[in-house]
Enzyme design. Structure first.
Site, PDB file in Angstrom:
ATOM      1  N   PHE A  13      -5.948  -1.853  -0.097  1.00 22.62           N
ATOM      2  CA  PHE A  13      -4.627  -2.237  -0.598  1.00 22.62           C
ATOM      3  C   PHE A  13      -4.475  -1.884  -2.070  1.00 22.62           C
ATOM      4  O   PHE A  13      -5.351  -2.178  -2.891  1.00 22.62           O
ATOM      5  CB  PHE A  13      -4.398  -3.747  -0.447  1.00 22.62           C
ATOM      6  CG  PHE A  13      -4.036  -4.188   0.932  1.00 22.62           C
ATOM      7  CD1 PHE A  13      -2.714  -4.191   1.351  1.00 22.62           C
ATOM      8  CD2 PHE A  13      -5.012  -4.597   1.823  1.00 22.62           C
ATOM      9  CE1 PHE A  13      -2.370  -4.602   2.633  1.00 22.62           C
ATOM     10  CE2 PHE A  13      -4.683  -5.020   3.106  1.00 22.62           C
ATOM     11  CZ  PHE A  13      -3.359  -5.020   3.510  1.00 22.62           C
ATOM     12  N   ASP A  14      -3.337  -1.288  -2.385  1.00 25.63           N
ATOM     13  CA  ASP A  14      -2.873  -1.209  -3.754  1.00 25.63           C
ATOM     14  C   ASP A  14      -2.459  -2.626  -4.179  1.00 25.63           C
ATOM     15  O   ASP A  14      -2.311  -3.514  -3.334  1.00 25.63           O
ATOM     16  CB  ASP A  14      -1.678  -0.243  -3.802  1.00 25.63           C
ATOM     17  CG  ASP A  14      -1.024  -0.185  -5.166  1.00 25.63           C
ATOM     18  OD1 ASP A  14      -1.742  -0.015  -6.164  1.00 25.63           O
ATOM     19  OD2 ASP A  14       0.214  -0.313  -5.224  1.00 25.63           O
ATOM     20  N   LEU A  15      -2.256  -2.837  -5.474  1.00 26.65           N
ATOM     21  CA  LEU A  15      -1.864  -4.168  -5.948  1.00 26.65           C
ATOM     22  C   LEU A  15      -0.414  -4.200  -6.408  1.00 26.65           C
ATOM     23  O   LEU A  15       0.433  -4.819  -5.768  1.00 26.65           O
ATOM     24  CB  LEU A  15      -2.805  -4.605  -7.075  1.00 26.65           C
ATOM     25  CG  LEU A  15      -2.547  -6.001  -7.676  1.00 26.65           C
ATOM     26  CD1 LEU A  15      -2.617  -7.085  -6.601  1.00 26.65           C
ATOM     27  CD2 LEU A  15      -3.543  -6.276  -8.803  1.00 26.65           C
ATOM     28  N   ASP A  16      -0.093  -3.535  -7.517  1.00 28.49           N
ATOM     29  CA  ASP A  16       1.259  -3.595  -8.077  1.00 28.49           C
ATOM     30  C   ASP A  16       2.274  -2.956  -7.144  1.00 28.49           C
ATOM     31  O   ASP A  16       2.151  -1.781  -6.778  1.00 28.49           O
ATOM     32  CB  ASP A  16       1.299  -2.874  -9.435  1.00 28.49           C
ATOM     33  CG  ASP A  16       0.462  -3.572 -10.491  1.00 28.49           C
ATOM     34  OD1 ASP A  16       0.450  -4.810 -10.501  1.00 28.49           O
ATOM     35  OD2 ASP A  16      -0.176  -2.883 -11.304  1.00 28.49           O
TER      36      ASP A  16
END
Length: 225
Positions: A13-16
């Site tokens: 997963f990416d965050l932002d």
């Protein structure tokens, strides 16, 4: 939410823009840096381009900074962000339900973000998400790891992931291009800072209108196996 077995054993997963609505804190840090450098600030909404790429690169691109000035801009940003900006965000709708569902099915979850790892770990703790993740991989403060492909590659190594059963989830073309460079598929989500046109033009393997749609994308892919 119950699902049958997944074809994917690892999901990154990416965050932002993917798990976190972080624009207020990020833009606040950018505006702080520009003010300290006496650079006229553009409209705040235009600073969404800073969500995704390394800060150093985007400061250079947006404001024609040389390397020294861009490094100073990043340093100033980091005066603001850990003290204030890191708290100016909230989880994307459906984030916790999605993480709980996937981890409950035995999927290995790993965060793969261009945000510095120290900040990413703190944000997961603020949200109460840290226990869903087997690992957290972020950028380094010295810039030795910053490109999304490098972050994803390290996350794959740390989780001993098989490329064919791994999926990256992100909201910008950086996520898609980084995943493809590493030989894994990517689902682009439209809950963050990218658009459907961006996801289509960069060749996202799947597109999710809402974050929770990842559940159904994964289930549908499983049905084809």
């Amino acid at each position: 939410m119950q699902l049958s077995a997944f074809p994917f054993s690892t999901i990154l997963f990416d965050l932002d823009g993917t798990l976190s609505n972080s624009f207020e804190g990020i833009s606040g840090g950018i505006l702080y840096a520009l003010e300290r450098l006496n650079i006229p600030a553009p409209p705040r909404d235009s600073l969404k381009s800073f969500v995704g790429p390394p800060l150093f690169d985007e400061f250079k691109r947006r404001f024609a900074m040389d390397d020294d000035m861009a490094r100073e801009a990043v340093r100033l940003y980091r005066e603001y962000y850990p003290q204030k900006g890191i708290y100016e965000q909230r989880p994307i709708e459906g984030a916790e339900e999605l993480l709980k569902t996937l981890s409950g099915q035995g999927i290995t979850l790993c965060l793969a973000t261009s945000k510095p790892q120290e900040y990413a770990e703190k944000i997961l703790k603020i949200f109460g998400f840290e226990n869903y993740f087997r690992g957290v991989v972020g950028a380094t403060f010295d810039g030795s790891i910053s490109a999304k492909a490098d972050v994803i590659a390290l996350a794959l190594r740390k989780t001993n992931a098989l490329l064919e059963s791994s999926l990256m989830v992100g909201d910008r073309f950086y996520d898609v291009e980084g995943a493809h460079a590493c030989g894994v598929r990517c689902a682009g989500v439209l809950c963050g800072f990218g658009s459907r046109a961006e996801m289509e033009s960069c060749g996202a393997d799947f597109i999710a209108e809402k974050l929770l749609d990842i559940v159904y994308i994964v289930a549908a892919d499983n049905a084809q196996k």
